[in-house]
Design a protein around this motif. Structure first.
Motif, mmCIF file in Angstrom:
data_model
loop_
_atom_site.group_PDB
_atom_site.id
_atom_site.type_symbol
_atom_site.label_atom_id
_atom_site.label_comp_id
_atom_site.label_asym_id
_atom_site.label_seq_id
_atom_site.Cartn_x
_atom_site.Cartn_y
_atom_site.Cartn_z
ATOM 1 N N ILE A 142 0.835 -1.194 0.000
ATOM 2 C CA ILE A 142 0.000 0.000 0.000
ATOM 3 C C ILE A 142 0.875 1.250 0.000
ATOM 4 C CG2 ILE A 142 -1.695 1.328 1.323
ATOM 5 C CD1 ILE A 142 -2.811 -1.380 2.303
ATOM 6 N N GLY A 143 1.998 1.182 0.713
ATOM 7 C CA GLY A 143 2.912 2.318 0.765
ATOM 8 C C GLY A 143 3.687 2.546 -0.519
ATOM 9 N N ASP A 144 3.669 1.603 -1.416
ATOM 10 C CA ASP A 144 4.373 1.718 -2.700
ATOM 11 C C ASP A 144 3.414 2.291 -3.740
ATOM 12 O OD1 ASP A 144 6.040 1.468 -4.863
ATOM 13 O OD2 ASP A 144 6.168 -0.720 -4.799
ATOM 14 N N ALA A 145 3.002 3.535 -3.523
ATOM 15 C CA ALA A 145 1.951 4.148 -4.342
ATOM 16 C C ALA A 145 2.379 4.362 -5.780
ATOM 17 C CB ALA A 145 1.520 5.464 -3.720
ATOM 18 N N ALA A 146 3.665 4.393 -6.041
ATOM 19 C CA ALA A 146 4.126 4.566 -7.415
ATOM 20 C C ALA A 146 3.800 3.355 -8.276
ATOM 21 C CB ALA A 146 5.634 4.831 -7.433
ATOM 22 N N ASN A 147 3.623 2.198 -7.629
ATOM 23 C CA ASN A 147 3.398 0.963 -8.370
ATOM 24 C C ASN A 147 2.043 0.315 -8.120
ATOM 25 O OD1 ASN A 147 6.048 0.543 -9.742
ATOM 26 N ND2 ASN A 147 6.796 0.610 -7.629
ATOM 27 N N TYR A 148 1.409 0.615 -6.957
ATOM 28 C CA TYR A 148 0.149 -0.042 -6.617
ATOM 29 C C TYR A 148 -0.863 1.013 -6.183
ATOM 30 C CZ TYR A 148 3.254 -4.068 -6.498
ATOM 31 O OH TYR A 148 4.188 -5.026 -6.833
ATOM 32 N N GLN A 149 -1.985 1.048 -6.884
ATOM 33 C CA GLN A 149 -3.012 2.034 -6.579
ATOM 34 C C GLN A 149 -4.399 1.460 -6.824
ATOM 35 O OE1 GLN A 149 -2.651 5.831 -8.484
ATOM 36 N NE2 GLN A 149 -0.459 6.040 -8.048
ATOM 37 N N LEU A 150 -5.371 2.001 -6.089
ATOM 38 C CA LEU A 150 -6.777 1.730 -6.366
ATOM 39 C C LEU A 150 -7.183 2.625 -7.530
ATOM 40 C CD1 LEU A 150 -8.064 1.725 -2.684
ATOM 41 C CD2 LEU A 150 -8.007 -0.262 -4.201
ATOM 42 N N LEU A 151 -7.460 2.023 -8.669
ATOM 43 C CA LEU A 151 -7.737 2.795 -9.869
ATOM 44 C C LEU A 151 -9.210 3.208 -9.942
ATOM 45 C CD1 LEU A 151 -5.728 0.721 -12.500
ATOM 46 C CD2 LEU A 151 -4.983 2.733 -11.208
ATOM 47 N N LYS A 152 -9.444 4.365 -10.520
ATOM 48 C CA LYS A 152 -10.800 4.835 -10.792
ATOM 49 C C LYS A 152 -10.990 4.936 -12.289
ATOM 50 C CE LYS A 152 -11.952 7.540 -6.662
ATOM 51 N NZ LYS A 152 -12.343 8.884 -6.175
ATOM 52 N N PRO A 153 -12.183 4.596 -12.777
ATOM 53 C CA PRO A 153 -13.302 4.001 -12.059
ATOM 54 C C PRO A 153 -13.002 2.558 -11.686
ATOM 55 C CG PRO A 153 -13.747 3.990 -14.398
ATOM 56 C CD PRO A 153 -12.470 4.751 -14.210
ATOM 57 N N TYR A 154 -13.929 1.938 -10.994
ATOM 58 C CA TYR A 154 -13.713 0.577 -10.494
ATOM 59 C C TYR A 154 -13.293 -0.379 -11.590
ATOM 60 C CZ TYR A 154 -14.784 -4.086 -8.750
ATOM 61 O OH TYR A 154 -14.702 -5.426 -8.418
ATOM 62 N N ASN A 155 -13.921 -0.289 -12.750
ATOM 63 C CA ASN A 155 -13.645 -1.280 -13.794
ATOM 64 C C ASN A 155 -12.348 -1.028 -14.553
ATOM 65 O OD1 ASN A 155 -14.269 0.880 -15.443
ATOM 66 N ND2 ASN A 155 -15.925 -0.133 -16.552
ATOM 67 N N ALA A 156 -11.556 -0.068 -14.129
ATOM 68 C CA ALA A 156 -10.322 0.258 -14.847
ATOM 69 C C ALA A 156 -9.326 -0.896 -14.855
ATOM 70 C CB ALA A 156 -9.668 1.496 -14.230
ATOM 71 N N PHE A 157 -9.422 -1.794 -13.880
ATOM 72 C CA PHE A 157 -8.451 -2.890 -13.833
ATOM 73 C C PHE A 157 -8.812 -4.038 -14.767
ATOM 74 C CE2 PHE A 157 -11.455 -4.424 -10.610
ATOM 75 C CZ PHE A 157 -11.453 -5.796 -10.779
ATOM 76 N N PHE A 158 -10.061 -4.037 -15.310
ATOM 77 C CA PHE A 158 -10.428 -5.144 -16.185
ATOM 78 C C PHE A 158 -11.119 -4.720 -17.478
ATOM 79 C CE2 PHE A 158 -14.272 -4.650 -13.593
ATOM 80 C CZ PHE A 158 -15.313 -4.862 -14.498
ATOM 81 N N ALA A 159 -11.724 -3.553 -17.538
ATOM 82 C CA ALA A 159 -12.482 -3.142 -18.727
ATOM 83 C C ALA A 159 -11.548 -2.763 -19.872
ATOM 84 C CB ALA A 159 -13.395 -1.971 -18.384
ATOM 85 N N ASN A 160 -12.104 -2.741 -21.074
ATOM 86 C CA ASN A 160 -11.367 -2.311 -22.267
ATOM 87 C C ASN A 160 -10.073 -3.095 -22.472
ATOM 88 O OD1 ASN A 160 -13.296 -0.188 -22.789
ATOM 89 N ND2 ASN A 160 -12.345 0.935 -21.105
ATOM 90 N N ASN A 161 -10.166 -4.383 -22.184
ATOM 91 C CA ASN A 161 -9.032 -5.297 -22.381
ATOM 92 C C ASN A 161 -7.808 -4.948 -21.537
ATOM 93 O OD1 ASN A 161 -10.306 -6.992 -24.371
ATOM 94 N ND2 ASN A 161 -10.034 -5.332 -25.845
ATOM 95 N N ALA A 162 -8.043 -4.291 -20.404
ATOM 96 C CA ALA A 162 -6.924 -3.923 -19.523
ATOM 97 C C ALA A 162 -6.300 -5.179 -18.918
ATOM 98 C CB ALA A 162 -7.417 -2.994 -18.414
#
Length: 447
Positions: free
Chosen positions: A237-257
């Motif tokens: 969690i402290g490694d914000a340069a590499n790990y973040q909660l992306l917005k919107p929610y579906n950003a981690f899977f939508a549009n072939n991500a």
């Protein structure tokens, strides 16, 4: 083959496609393993074989993961495979095909990892095969073996612990089940061995030291060592340069991500090695079978702006006005399988902090996940109230990922939430075919 749990190490010398073909062949004890891993190329091929086993359709490709979400309270069965209803009813039989195939796939993964761990340390280093690379390959094998035993322990409790490669059909038989505690001890032992061998880099498709930290956070939460769970979750969690909660929610899977900053560890699939998840979730009009679908309670929760927020992107309607899960949607089916996401680490730390009396810190982590889902923050809670809020958030955040069943079992809430009246059903049965093959195995109580 009598049992795919016992796979000869020789299979690791072949390309990945050939590996799978060999698994259908009766193993022969006369085949030697002395030349299977002899240099950099064969060591890397062997490691790819371990990842291929992890990605198998019966492991993280669908089968094992389905145990985690079908056994919860988010999914309904709509198809013709009656074995699926056994998970939903919490009355799984020992001859259940998913249970059998998942057990086999996990032990296949372990065996391939065991081969790497037995052979790669013996390979001499040189200009092309550095000690650093050799250590990394060994560390990745330790990590995957740790993950495999973790999944065995949380599904079946105590299981046989096998740390040597199986080279003949009857080798590694008659090994009795260890206790659940002993199986979990194997997990942390492997993670401790993996950690110093792996680089502290970010790779979302291969194990690194950061991946070890993430699994350690989950492991310590299961062990109720909340200080350690918080410590390891905080590393990522402290490694914000590499790990973040992306917005919107579906950003981690939508549009072939794939491979986004949301992901800690996910499994890569291609057009030639596809992910079977899609077929089970997508409706017939999209080329799937919709064998299982979100139930009405989950649909209501996801569509409610006060609880689901932007997580309503997980579901959609087909041309017959039926809801279906849309986490896996790509054609061809190249959807990743998500093993660890950073959202889980936020909720791990929230739960760990709540259990240690840090309600303010727990609320901050919980509300970070809610904010990403475009939900309003929650106010101050008692410990019991915030733990329930975390449980409810976890249910929706990972609605179609293998968390719900395991979370309710580990917290002792499955009996109340899922109405599991027989506590012996909180672990799955040892597959019936394995009991027939291996006289050293005994069935779990209650089956």
């Amino acid at each position: 083959m009598k049992s795919l749990k016992y796979i000869i190490a020789f299979s690791l010398t072949l390309p990945l496609g050939a590996c799978e073909k060999l698994l259908d062949v009766q193993p022969k004890s006369a085949i030697s393993d002395t030349q299977t891993i002899v240099d950099k190329a064969s060591a890397e091929t062997a490691l790819r074989g371990v990842y291929s086993a992890l990605a198998d359709g019966s492991y993280y490709g669908t089968g094992f993961q389905s145990i985690g979400y079908l056994s919860g309270d988010n999914v309904q069965w709509t198809g013709s495979q009656s074995q699926v209803q056994e998970f939903i009813n919490h009355k799984v039989n020992a001859d259940n095909a998913t249970i059998s195939s998942a057990w086999t796939a996990i032990y296949r993964t372990i065996n391939r990892a065991n081969n790497v761990l037995a052979k790669v340390p013996q390979v001499a280093t040189n200009v092309t095969f550095s000690e650093t690379l050799r250590n990394q390959i060994i560390g990745e094998a330790y990590f995957i073996r740790a993950l495999a035993y973790f999944d065995l322990a949380r599904t079946w409790g105590g299981v046989p612990i096998i740390t040597n490669p199986t080279q003949s059909p009857t080798e590694n038989w008659n090994i009795p089940k260890s206790t659940a505690a002993e199986t979990y001890a194997q997990v942390i032992a492997d993670l401790d061995l993996a950690e110093p061998l792996l680089p502290e880099t970010t790779n979302r498709f291969q194990a690194t030291r950061k991946t070890v930290w993430a699994l350690k956070a989950r492991y310590f939460l299961y062990q109720q060592d909340y200080a350690k769970a918080e410590e390891y979750a905080s590393k990522l969690i402290g490694d914000a340069a590499n790990y973040q909660l992306l917005k919107p929610y579906n950003a981690f899977f939508a549009n072939n991500a794939r491979g986004t900053q949301e992901s800690v560890f996910e499994i890569f699939y291609s057009a030639t090695e596809t992910n079977a998840h899609r077929n089970q979730w997508q409706p017939q009009t999209n080329g799937g079978t919709r064998q299982w679908a979100p139930n009405s309670t989950l649909v209501d929760l996801l569509n409610n702006p006060l609880t689901g927020g932007s997580r309503s992107a997980l579901i959609a309607k087909d041309n017959q006005n039926r809801w279906y899960g849309n986490l896996y949607y790509r054609s061809p089916a190249t959807d990743p399988s998500f093993v660890i996401r950073v959202a889980e680490l936020y909720l791990i730390r929230a739960e760990a902090r709540a259990q240690q009396g840090n309600i303010t810190g727990a609320l901050a982590d919980l509300n970070a996940v809610r904010d990403r889902a475009e939900l309003l923050p929650l106010e101050a809670f008692t410990t019991e109230e915030i733990l329930l809020a975390i449980e409810n958030e976890h249910r929706l955040e990972f609605a179609f990922e293998p968390h719900r069943w395991y979370d309710l079992v580990r917290t002792g809430r499955a009996q109340e939430v899922l109405q599991v009246t027989d506590t012996k059903r909180l672990v799955m049965p040892i597959p019936a075919e394995q009991l027939l093959i291996d006289p050293g195995l005994t069935q779990n109580d209650g089956y």
